[in-house]
Scaffold this motif. Structure first.
Motif, PDB file in Angstrom:
ATOM      1  N   MET A 190      -2.253  14.016  20.603  1.00 45.95           N
ATOM      2  CA  MET A 190      -1.018  13.318  20.974  1.00 45.95           C
ATOM      3  C   MET A 190       0.098  13.596  19.971  1.00 45.95           C
ATOM      4  O   MET A 190       1.256  13.787  20.348  1.00 45.95           O
ATOM      5  N   LEU A 191      -0.254  13.612  18.692  1.00 42.97           N
ATOM      6  CA  LEU A 191       0.766  13.863  17.673  1.00 42.97           C
ATOM      7  C   LEU A 191       1.318  15.282  17.785  1.00 42.97           C
ATOM      8  O   LEU A 191       2.522  15.502  17.627  1.00 42.97           O
ATOM      9  N   ARG A 192       0.443  16.249  18.062  1.00 40.13           N
ATOM     10  CA  ARG A 192       0.915  17.626  18.235  1.00 40.13           C
ATOM     11  C   ARG A 192       1.837  17.733  19.448  1.00 40.13           C
ATOM     12  O   ARG A 192       2.868  18.412  19.410  1.00 40.13           O
ATOM     13  N   GLN A 193       1.449  17.055  20.534  1.00 41.01           N
ATOM     14  CA  GLN A 193       2.279  17.100  21.735  1.00 41.01           C
ATOM     15  C   GLN A 193       3.663  16.523  21.469  1.00 41.01           C
ATOM     16  O   GLN A 193       4.673  17.066  21.928  1.00 41.01           O
ATOM     17  N   ARG A 194       3.711  15.447  20.720  1.00 41.56           N
ATOM     18  CA  ARG A 194       5.017  14.849  20.420  1.00 41.56           C
ATOM     19  C   ARG A 194       5.851  15.787  19.556  1.00 41.56           C
ATOM     20  O   ARG A 194       7.061  15.947  19.787  1.00 41.56           O
ATOM     21  N   GLU A 198       6.649  17.412  23.862  1.00 40.46           N
ATOM     22  CA  GLU A 198       6.006  16.947  25.086  1.00 40.46           C
ATOM     23  C   GLU A 198       5.844  15.428  25.048  1.00 40.46           C
ATOM     24  O   GLU A 198       6.006  14.793  24.005  1.00 40.46           O
ATOM     25  N   GLU A 199       5.507  14.855  26.191  1.00 43.16           N
ATOM     26  CA  GLU A 199       5.290  13.415  26.279  1.00 43.16           C
ATOM     27  C   GLU A 199       3.783  13.150  26.348  1.00 43.16           C
ATOM     28  O   GLU A 199       3.136  13.417  27.360  1.00 43.16           O
ATOM     29  N   LEU A 219       2.809   4.406  21.534  1.00 43.09           N
ATOM     30  CA  LEU A 219       2.443   5.365  20.496  1.00 43.09           C
ATOM     31  C   LEU A 219       3.235   5.111  19.223  1.00 43.09           C
ATOM     32  O   LEU A 219       2.702   5.222  18.115  1.00 43.09           O
ATOM     33  N   ASP A 220       4.506   4.757  19.370  1.00 44.46           N
ATOM     34  CA  ASP A 220       5.320   4.457  18.186  1.00 44.46           C
ATOM     35  C   ASP A 220       4.733   3.289  17.404  1.00 44.46           C
ATOM     36  O   ASP A 220       4.687   3.312  16.171  1.00 44.46           O
ATOM     37  N   SER A 272      -0.449  14.483   9.394  1.00 51.80           N
ATOM     38  CA  SER A 272       0.531  14.169  10.438  1.00 51.80           C
ATOM     39  C   SER A 272       1.245  12.858  10.147  1.00 51.80           C
ATOM     40  O   SER A 272       2.459  12.739  10.334  1.00 51.80           O
ATOM     41  N   LEU A 273       0.499  11.867   9.682  1.00 49.60           N
ATOM     42  CA  LEU A 273       1.112  10.577   9.374  1.00 49.60           C
ATOM     43  C   LEU A 273       2.036  10.672   8.174  1.00 49.60           C
ATOM     44  O   LEU A 273       2.970   9.882   8.035  1.00 49.60           O
TER      45      LEU A 273
END
Length: 275
Positions: A190-194, A198-199, A219-220, A272-273
């Motif tokens: 999900m993080l990569r998609q964002r 992407e959604e 997600l936020d 990522s975080l």
């Protein structure tokens, strides 16, 4: 009382404090040396009293409060003492194994071989955990103590990443580790998609893993929650000496020696975080 700070957006309400009030608070300093900028700096540092009599804390008092809260957190999460406790428990495992060898192994030559193997174990916790994971225990009680220690440490290391995971981590076996890895993988996806514009399908993620994230609705919100926990962990890590930080990192790596993919997913999530 909890106070929440946020970026200024014009909707916040501040107590009335006009120019006359500021001049009144600065009057003594102005009369003393006549420098308005110096008087204003002292006012910012020292604080003042509002027209209604309530105190307005200055930067000095606010910094003192922050130092006090930081010390409270360090006292509560004393990772240095935690490392010492881990060392003591590992020493107890080895002592129990040594006593078991002396009691259970019938021949002197075999006893000497097994005891010599214990004597060659490395002293630092991370390397010792790795070696004990490969060790063929003679004493069942020593094996039980070591497995309990491993399970406890795995739970503690994973806790900063995921809120509400305590129940899921209570019986962390191979299947649980696999599911943890799959959850981390889905979260990283999900993080990569964002990042790629992407959604992400957040609802699909929550349909599968929502039980581990109670109260999270977006997600936020999930990222904000995990980001706060990562910041707390980083703050606590900063309180350790370089040697202790190295030991803790090595220990985390040793704890997940049997599942390098889980370790990789956790490392990717942490990166990522932190972005």
């Amino acid at each position: 009382m909890r106070i929440r700070y946020s970026r200024w957006d014009g909707t916040q309400k501040l107590d009335a404090l006009d120019a006359d009030d500021l001049l009144a608070a600065m009057s003594d300093d102005l009369l003393a040396d006549g420098d308005p900028w110096r008087a204003l700096r002292r006012l910012f540092h020292r604080g003042a009293q509002r027209p209604d009599g309530r105190p307005m804390p200055g930067l000095g008092e606010l910094l003192q409060r922050l130092r006090g809260q930081r010390q409270q957190r360090l006292d509560r999460y004393d990772l240095g003492s935690a490392l010492d406790d881990i060392k003591q428990k590992l020493d107890e495992v080895i002592r129990t194994e040594r006593e078991g060898i002396e009691r259970r192994v019938p021949t002197e030559a075999e006893r000497a071989t097994k005891l010599a193997r214990l004597d060659r174990l490395p002293p630092d916790p991370a390397s010792l955990i790795r070696e004990l994971q490969r060790h063929d225990f003679t004493e069942p009680e020593a094996r039980r103590k070591f497995e309990e220690l491993l399970k406890s440490l795995q739970q503690q290391m994973l806790k900063p990443f995921v809120q509400g995971m305590q129940q899921a981590l209570q019986g962390l076996g191979p299947e649980d580790t696999k599911r943890m890895r799959e959850m981390m993988r889905d979260l990283n996806r999900m993080l990569r998609q964002r990042l790629e514009g992407e959604e992400p399908d957040f609802q699909a993620f929550m349909d599968t893993w929502g039980a581990h994230f109670p109260g999270v609705e977006s997600l936020d919100q999930l990222l904000e929650q995990m980001g706060r926990q990562m910041a707390q962990l980083q703050s606590l890590m900063a309180s350790l000496s370089p040697e202790q930080r190295g030991q803790l990192r090595e220990m985390m790596s040793a704890l997940f020696l049997q599942d390098e993919r889980l370790e990789a997913e956790m490392r990717q999530l942490a990166m990522s975080l932190g972005e």
